[in-house]
Design an enzyme around this catalytic site. Structure first.
Site, PDB file in Angstrom:
ATOM      1  N   LYS A  74       0.851  -1.196   0.000  1.00  0.00           N
ATOM      2  CA  LYS A  74       0.000   0.000   0.000  1.00  0.00           C
ATOM      3  C   LYS A  74       0.881   1.239   0.000  1.00  0.00           C
ATOM      4  CE  LYS A  74      -3.988   1.930   2.552  1.00  0.00           C
ATOM      5  NZ  LYS A  74      -4.880   1.777   3.712  1.00  0.00           N
ATOM      6  N   SER A 149      -9.825   1.723   2.676  1.00  0.00           N
ATOM      7  CA  SER A 149      -8.938   2.478   1.824  1.00  0.00           C
ATOM      8  C   SER A 149      -7.871   1.641   1.127  1.00  0.00           C
ATOM      9  CB  SER A 149      -8.244   3.555   2.670  1.00  0.00           C
ATOM     10  OG  SER A 149      -7.435   2.947   3.659  1.00  0.00           O
ATOM     11  N   SER A 173     -10.095  -0.680   6.900  1.00  0.00           N
ATOM     12  CA  SER A 173      -9.519  -0.564   5.556  1.00  0.00           C
ATOM     13  C   SER A 173      -8.781  -1.783   5.029  1.00  0.00           C
ATOM     14  CB  SER A 173      -8.573   0.628   5.494  1.00  0.00           C
ATOM     15  OG  SER A 173      -9.325   1.795   5.347  1.00  0.00           O
TER      16      SER A 173
END
Ligand code: GLN
Length: 508
Positions: A74, A149, A173
């Site tokens: 990420k 997210s 997330s």
């Protein structure tokens, strides 16, 4: 999808070479990333070079225990020499100068890092639409979101671009996008995995965790991610459990079923399919127990007070001076000069109250430095991030601190106590991961509160610091996957892994 241990068997026997495996992932990325948009930076040459280096170690019998794992990261976890943008304009050109602890740990075991994963800006969002790179799209149907997210992390594994990814979970997330994309996603106990090198959103909530194709793979990855880190004082020095062994343990569990997580707002089909699976677990010998988590209704409000407060403080560092996007200083000077001239003109003709007001305005006019901060932040942050900074600043401001921030801290405690009480009777707590399957791109974008409700089942685990996992639980009649969540008490990752494995066994 092959799991890591079978890949490693093939690598060790020589029937599979890592460069060939990586070539397959590169081909998938080249074929699908234009649509899925899961990876925001990726270099085939770099991946091939890493594969060749690790293959040499495999041939020499010196490879680490994660050789064969191919990991997307990420874009808010620092990798030295690579961009870490957080999907934000303010960090668009920021390059990390060090590796996050989790990267060091995985690299030491010969994991291969294939690319940087798309995300909501600063991890704020539930759809991966708040991003300067354009939304990631659901690998099962590109008209739908990935969740967020950590949308790019979930989608990269689901699309077969890699076999692992790292995400972060502040309010859901990891688990919510895992549910939307049909992969396993695990949020560890707060403090189990070091946050050093993770760009902070809400420091008392943030956790790094893995996405994988199976519960066993998630368990293996978690084992290497976990442990005390002198660089993160909130990391725990409790010994790391052998999570992989836990997956093999089929002792029966007592599973708490909270009323509050199966009520209004939950899609009927998800409810009935999860209930069916719970019945099957019961007939396999697990015990189901109805429980209550009475403060559940307050979780979203509590989170959006505390997480925004922490975010407003964490994001204060992006001032355009030390690093990140800086507004044009000449423009700032010009802007200020124009404003000053305009004020002087008004002053010449002003009388009475208007004159007083103008004098006051002049005394409060921005200095060039203040205006540089303002413009840098105005240009650098997106809409949702600005909304969070404003909310957070408001709840921390004197006059409102007690009414909002201090009150929310007390409610956080009550939510934690609900869980403490529940875990005195049960090993794990089960729920849907999210109320629905993935929604259409654009559908919730104008309604932040609707967007916030996506995390209704995941957010309490972050408020309480406990662990949670989302495991694929089937396909909805609309063709999209959905997940089941197990939450476990702090440092009881073994229990949620065992429960997750029991669900996998039902899927056959
Ligand atoms: N969707 C939640 C939010 O927008 C949770 C985000 C997260 O876990 N990083 O804050």
């Amino acid at each position: 999808m092959k799991n890591l241990l079978s890949i490693q068997d093939e690598l060790n026997s020589g029937s599979l070479k890592l460069p060939d495996l990586v070539e397959q992932y590169i081909n998938t990325i080249e074929e699908k990333n234009g649509t899925v948009n899961a990876l925001v930076s990726f270099s085939a040459d770099d991946a091939k070079k890493q594969a060749a280096d690790i293959q040499k170690k495999i041939d020499a019998g010196t490879a680490g225990r994660l050789a064969g794992s191919v990991v997307a990261v990420k874009d808010l976890i620092c990798e030295k020499g690579k961009k870490t943008t957080c999907s934000s304009n303010i960090l668009r050109n920021f390059e990390s100068v060090y590796d996050a602890t989790v990267i060091e740990k995985l690299a030491a075991e010969d994991a291969l890092f294939i690319g940087r994963a798309n995300m909501d800006e600063f991890a704020m969002g539930s759809s991966n639409e708040n991003t300067i790179f354009g939304p990631a799209t659901n690998p099962h149907n590109s008209e739908f979101v990935t969740g967020g997210s950590s949308g790019g992390s979930a989608a990269s594994v689901a699309a077969g671009m890699c076999n692992f990814s790292l995400g972060s979970d502040t309010g859901g997330s990891i688990r919510q996008p895992a549910s939307y994309c049909g992969v396993v996603g695990l949020k560890p106990t707060y403090g189990r995995v070091s946050r050093h090198g993770l760009v902070a959103f809400a420091s008392s909530f943030d956790c790094i965790g893995p996405f994988a194709n199976s519960v066993e793979d998630a368990a293996i990855m978690l084992e290497f991610l976990s442990g005390k880190d002198p660089m993160d004082q909130s990391s725990s020095d409790r010994p790391v459990d052998t999570y992989r062994d836990a997956v093999e343990n089929d002792e029966k569990l007592t599973i708490g079923v909270p009323n509050e997580y199966f009520g209004e707002g939950l899609d009927d089909e998800i409810r009935s399919k999860i209930e069916e699976q719970l019945k099957q677990l019961e007939s396999d010998g697990h015990t189901l127990k109805a429980i209550n988590l009475p403060h559940t209704d307050y979780a979203i409000a509590t989170y959006y007070i505390l997480a925004t407060a922490e975010a407003s403080s964490n994001l204060a560092r992006y001032d355009g001076i030390r690093y990140g996007h800086r507004a044009d200083f000449e423009e700032v000077e010009e802007e200020l000069k124009k404003e000053q001239i305009a004020r002087e003109k008004r002053l010449e003709v002003a009388t009475g109250k208007e004159h007083e007001r103008l004098i006051e305005e002049i005394s409060k006019a921005d200095s060039p430095l203040t205006r540089l901060y303002k413009n840098s932040r105005t240009e650098g942050f997106g809409k949702e991030v600005k909304r969070r900074i404003l909310l957070g600043t408001y709840v921390l401001s004197s006059g409102y601190y007690d009414a909002y921030f201090a009150k929310a801290q007390k409610v956080r405690r009550l939510i934690k106590e609900d869980f403490n009480k529940a875990f005195s009777d049960v090993d794990v707590i089960v729920s849907p991961t999210a109320p629905t399957t993935a929604f259409k791109l654009g559908e919730n974008q104008d309604d932040p509160v609707q967007m916030y409700l996506n995390d209704i089942y995941t957010i309490s685990a972050n408020l309480s610091g406990i662990c949670g996992i989302s495991v694929p639980a089937g396909t909805h009649s609309n063709g999209l996957p959905f997940g089941i969540q197990f939450m476990g008490d702090s440092f009881k990752e073994q229990n949620i892994l065992r429960a997750g494995r029991a669900i996998e066994n039902l899927q056959g």
